[in-house]
Design an enzyme around this catalytic site. Structure first.
Site, PDB file in Angstrom:
ATOM      1  CB  THR A   1      26.774   4.840  14.086  1.00  0.00           C
ATOM      2  OG1 THR A   1      27.021   6.072  13.400  1.00  0.00           O
ATOM      3  CG2 THR A   1      26.802   3.708  13.075  1.00  0.00           C
TER       4      THR A   1
ATOM      5  CB  ALA B   1      35.489   8.031   1.259  1.00  0.00           C
TER       6      ALA B   1
ATOM      7  N   GLY C   1       0.805  -1.217   0.000  1.00  0.00           N
ATOM      8  CA  GLY C   1       0.000   0.000   0.000  1.00  0.00           C
ATOM      9  C   GLY C   1       0.833   1.259   0.000  1.00  0.00           C
TER      10      GLY C   1
ATOM     11  CE1 TYR D   1      28.290   1.468   0.028  1.00  0.00           C
ATOM     12  CE2 TYR D   1      29.675   0.323   1.620  1.00  0.00           C
ATOM     13  CZ  TYR D   1      28.427   0.662   1.156  1.00  0.00           C
ATOM     14  OH  TYR D   1      27.310   0.236   1.817  1.00  0.00           O
TER      15      TYR D   1
END
Length: 241
Positions: A226, A149, A48, A147
């Site tokens: 993180t 960096a 949806g 990638y």
């Protein structure tokens, strides 16, 4: 109808898992896609969610889309930047133009779309911004420079973004997967899976679960951090240095 949430790269392995989880949680999901129209249509029909074609490497298209987000009647509550690009090459053979394209998708598109949603979030005094990072941002691997960096820069930007929005009830965090069973990861040698403390690769749904947590009200005090979803691999590497 739940809070509106935007997910980029919705047709990939992790992206589709995020769209499915957030849709199941009751959010009003809009996701972007670039190439696989059939997959986008199938995912929209299944969940949806609303599918929107967008090339995140096209800075002008991203800026135009950001303007439409900013003009939306209801501000977006959540923004999950999952789309990603990579270019694997040793430093001596690195194609700088391809590396720049990686940075465009992984970082600059995120910055551009944040402009489209952040004012509405801060005005509403609520919002959740989540960027999908990577273990590569903090752990070196030969040939992974472009990638890694881009993902390290993504983390730095999110930390700075947090300092600008936290007082207005908005959170900005990174979810950093390790090795996950997706098409982007490709064939993974069995010995690599055995080297992970969990003794297996991660699943896309497990990354989606982490994203779902960060969007919840219970995560309102988690900000500028993180969250690593890697089966313990990063911690083990750090401990063995």
């Amino acid at each position: 109808m739940g809070y509106p949430v935007l997910v980029t790269g919705g047709t990939g392995g992790i992206g589709s898992a995020i769209v499915r989880r957030l849709s199941a949680d009751g959010y009003q999901v809009t996701f972007t896609w670039r190439r696989d129209e059939a997959a986008a249509a199938a995912l929209a029909a299944e969940t949806g969610a609303e599918a929107h074609r967008l090339d995140l490497a096209d800075r002008a298209a991203v800026a135009t889309f950001a303007e439409t987000l900013q003009a939306a009647e209801e501000p977006f509550y959540g923004f999950v930047h999952n789309a990603g690009a990579t270019h694997d090459a040793l430093a001596a053979t690195l194609d700088v133009e391809r590396a720049a394209a990686v940075m465009e998708v992984n970082l600059f598109a995120f910055m551009g779309l944040v402009k489209g949603v952040v004012r509405g979030m801060t005005a509403a005094r609520q919002g959740r911004i989540v960027a999908i990072g990577a273990l590569a941002a903090t752990r070196a691997a030969a040939g992974n420079g472009a990638y890694a960096a881009s993902k390290a820069a993504l983390e730095a930007y999110v930390r700075t973004l947090m300092t600008e929005v936290a007082r207005r009830g908005v959170t900005a965090n990174v979810v950093a997967p390790g090795w996950v069973e997706t098409a982007m990861a490709g064939e993974v040698p069995p010995q690599l899976a055995r080297a992970i403390p969990a003794q297996r690769l991660g699943k896309a749904a497990e990354v989606a679960n982490a994203v779902a947590f960060l969007l919840r009200g219970e995560a309102s005090y988690v900000n500028g951090t993180t969250l690593t979803v890697d089966g313990g691999l990063g911690t083990m590497l750090a401990a063995t240095k």
